[in-house]
Design a protein around this motif. Structure first.
Motif, mmCIF file in Angstrom:
data_model
loop_
_atom_site.group_PDB
_atom_site.id
_atom_site.type_symbol
_atom_site.label_atom_id
_atom_site.label_comp_id
_atom_site.label_asym_id
_atom_site.label_seq_id
_atom_site.Cartn_x
_atom_site.Cartn_y
_atom_site.Cartn_z
ATOM 1 N N ILE A 28 0.835 -1.201 0.000
ATOM 2 C CA ILE A 28 0.000 0.000 0.000
ATOM 3 C C ILE A 28 0.870 1.251 0.000
ATOM 4 O O ILE A 28 0.633 2.192 -0.771
ATOM 5 C CB ILE A 28 -0.948 -0.001 1.218
ATOM 6 C CG1 ILE A 28 -1.914 -1.181 1.119
ATOM 7 C CG2 ILE A 28 -1.701 1.325 1.333
ATOM 8 C CD1 ILE A 28 -2.670 -1.480 2.393
ATOM 9 N N LEU A 29 1.896 1.268 0.824
ATOM 10 C CA LEU A 29 2.801 2.415 0.877
ATOM 11 C C LEU A 29 3.505 2.633 -0.455
ATOM 12 O O LEU A 29 3.637 3.772 -0.919
ATOM 13 C CB LEU A 29 3.828 2.228 1.996
ATOM 14 C CG LEU A 29 3.274 2.211 3.415
ATOM 15 C CD1 LEU A 29 4.370 1.836 4.411
ATOM 16 C CD2 LEU A 29 2.638 3.548 3.772
ATOM 17 N N LEU A 44 -3.792 -1.925 -15.326
ATOM 18 C CA LEU A 44 -4.306 -3.147 -15.958
ATOM 19 C C LEU A 44 -5.249 -3.729 -14.920
ATOM 20 O O LEU A 44 -4.858 -4.493 -14.038
ATOM 21 C CB LEU A 44 -3.159 -4.102 -16.290
ATOM 22 C CG LEU A 44 -3.536 -5.410 -16.963
ATOM 23 C CD1 LEU A 44 -4.242 -5.158 -18.288
ATOM 24 C CD2 LEU A 44 -2.303 -6.263 -17.187
ATOM 25 N N TYR A 45 -6.520 -3.313 -14.994
ATOM 26 C CA TYR A 45 -7.439 -3.506 -13.884
ATOM 27 C C TYR A 45 -8.786 -4.040 -14.356
ATOM 28 O O TYR A 45 -9.512 -3.388 -15.081
ATOM 29 C CB TYR A 45 -7.610 -2.156 -13.180
ATOM 30 C CG TYR A 45 -8.648 -2.100 -12.099
ATOM 31 C CD1 TYR A 45 -8.633 -3.007 -11.052
ATOM 32 C CD2 TYR A 45 -9.629 -1.126 -12.113
ATOM 33 C CE1 TYR A 45 -9.585 -2.942 -10.048
ATOM 34 C CE2 TYR A 45 -10.576 -1.055 -11.111
ATOM 35 C CZ TYR A 45 -10.545 -1.965 -10.085
ATOM 36 O OH TYR A 45 -11.484 -1.898 -9.093
ATOM 37 N N SER A 52 -9.052 -5.805 -4.675
ATOM 38 C CA SER A 52 -7.662 -6.118 -5.023
ATOM 39 C C SER A 52 -6.753 -4.938 -4.709
ATOM 40 O O SER A 52 -7.201 -3.800 -4.519
ATOM 41 C CB SER A 52 -7.569 -6.445 -6.516
ATOM 42 O OG SER A 52 -7.793 -5.274 -7.291
ATOM 43 N N GLY A 53 -5.459 -5.209 -4.682
ATOM 44 C CA GLY A 53 -4.483 -4.141 -4.489
ATOM 45 C C GLY A 53 -4.528 -3.144 -5.632
ATOM 46 O O GLY A 53 -4.411 -1.931 -5.416
ATOM 47 N N THR A 54 -4.706 -3.644 -6.849
ATOM 48 C CA THR A 54 -4.822 -2.743 -7.994
ATOM 49 C C THR A 54 -6.067 -1.879 -7.854
ATOM 50 O O THR A 54 -6.034 -0.672 -8.115
ATOM 51 C CB THR A 54 -4.859 -3.536 -9.314
ATOM 52 O OG1 THR A 54 -3.673 -4.327 -9.410
ATOM 53 C CG2 THR A 54 -4.943 -2.611 -10.515
ATOM 54 N N GLY A 55 -7.161 -2.472 -7.418
ATOM 55 C CA GLY A 55 -8.383 -1.709 -7.201
ATOM 56 C C GLY A 55 -8.178 -0.602 -6.182
ATOM 57 O O GLY A 55 -8.632 0.532 -6.370
ATOM 58 N N ALA A 56 -7.479 -0.907 -5.108
ATOM 59 C CA ALA A 56 -7.197 0.094 -4.074
ATOM 60 C C ALA A 56 -6.347 1.226 -4.639
ATOM 61 O O ALA A 56 -6.571 2.401 -4.335
ATOM 62 C CB ALA A 56 -6.500 -0.560 -2.880
ATOM 63 N N THR A 57 -5.389 0.875 -5.477
ATOM 64 C CA THR A 57 -4.521 1.889 -6.076
ATOM 65 C C THR A 57 -5.302 2.773 -7.041
ATOM 66 O O THR A 57 -5.127 3.994 -7.059
ATOM 67 C CB THR A 57 -3.323 1.215 -6.782
ATOM 68 O OG1 THR A 57 -2.626 0.423 -5.821
ATOM 69 C CG2 THR A 57 -2.380 2.251 -7.368
ATOM 70 N N VAL A 58 -6.171 2.167 -7.845
ATOM 71 C CA VAL A 58 -7.013 2.943 -8.766
ATOM 72 C C VAL A 58 -7.917 3.881 -7.969
ATOM 73 O O VAL A 58 -8.043 5.069 -8.303
ATOM 74 C CB VAL A 58 -7.821 2.000 -9.685
ATOM 75 C CG1 VAL A 58 -8.927 2.753 -10.412
ATOM 76 C CG2 VAL A 58 -6.897 1.317 -10.689
ATOM 77 N N ARG A 59 -8.533 3.383 -6.913
ATOM 78 C CA ARG A 59 -9.396 4.238 -6.095
ATOM 79 C C ARG A 59 -8.596 5.388 -5.468
ATOM 80 O O ARG A 59 -9.072 6.524 -5.411
ATOM 81 C CB ARG A 59 -10.100 3.416 -5.012
ATOM 82 C CG ARG A 59 -11.214 2.552 -5.555
ATOM 83 C CD ARG A 59 -12.068 1.936 -4.449
ATOM 84 N NE ARG A 59 -11.311 1.163 -3.476
ATOM 85 C CZ ARG A 59 -10.915 -0.096 -3.656
ATOM 86 N NH1 ARG A 59 -11.213 -0.740 -4.770
ATOM 87 N NH2 ARG A 59 -10.234 -0.733 -2.715
#
Length: 83
Positions: A28-29, A44-45, A52-59
């Motif tokens: 996350i950091l 790539l989501y 998902s971690g990618t989802g969290a990053t996109v949000r």
């Protein structure tokens, strides 16, 4: 690890966000550091994976008002040979 070392050796600059050792919060950091230092997010989501971690990053990118370019559809087409 050897490949990563070769890549880092060729890099203009390497930023270590977290020290060695595993901890889920380090992902996350790292992702937040990347968004905080970017103008936009290339993802790539598969939007079905909200937890998902990618989802969290996109949000997080959206929360920071950084544009998100999601290439999922292009990747799926490429994988199917529809280039």
């Amino acid at each position: 690890r050897e490949r990563l070392k070769r890549i880092c050796d060729k890099a203009y600059k390497v930023k270590i966000v977290c020290e060695d050792g595993y901890s889920p919060v380090k992902f996350i950091l790292r992702d937040r550091f990347m968004i905080d230092h970017a103008d936009k997010c290339l993802a790539l989501y598969d939007e079905r994976e909200m937890k998902s971690g990618t989802g969290a990053t996109v949000r997080y990118s959206i929360q920071c008002q950084k544009p998100v370019i999601n290439i999922w559809g292009s990747w799926v087409s490429y994988r199917k040979g529809e280039q």
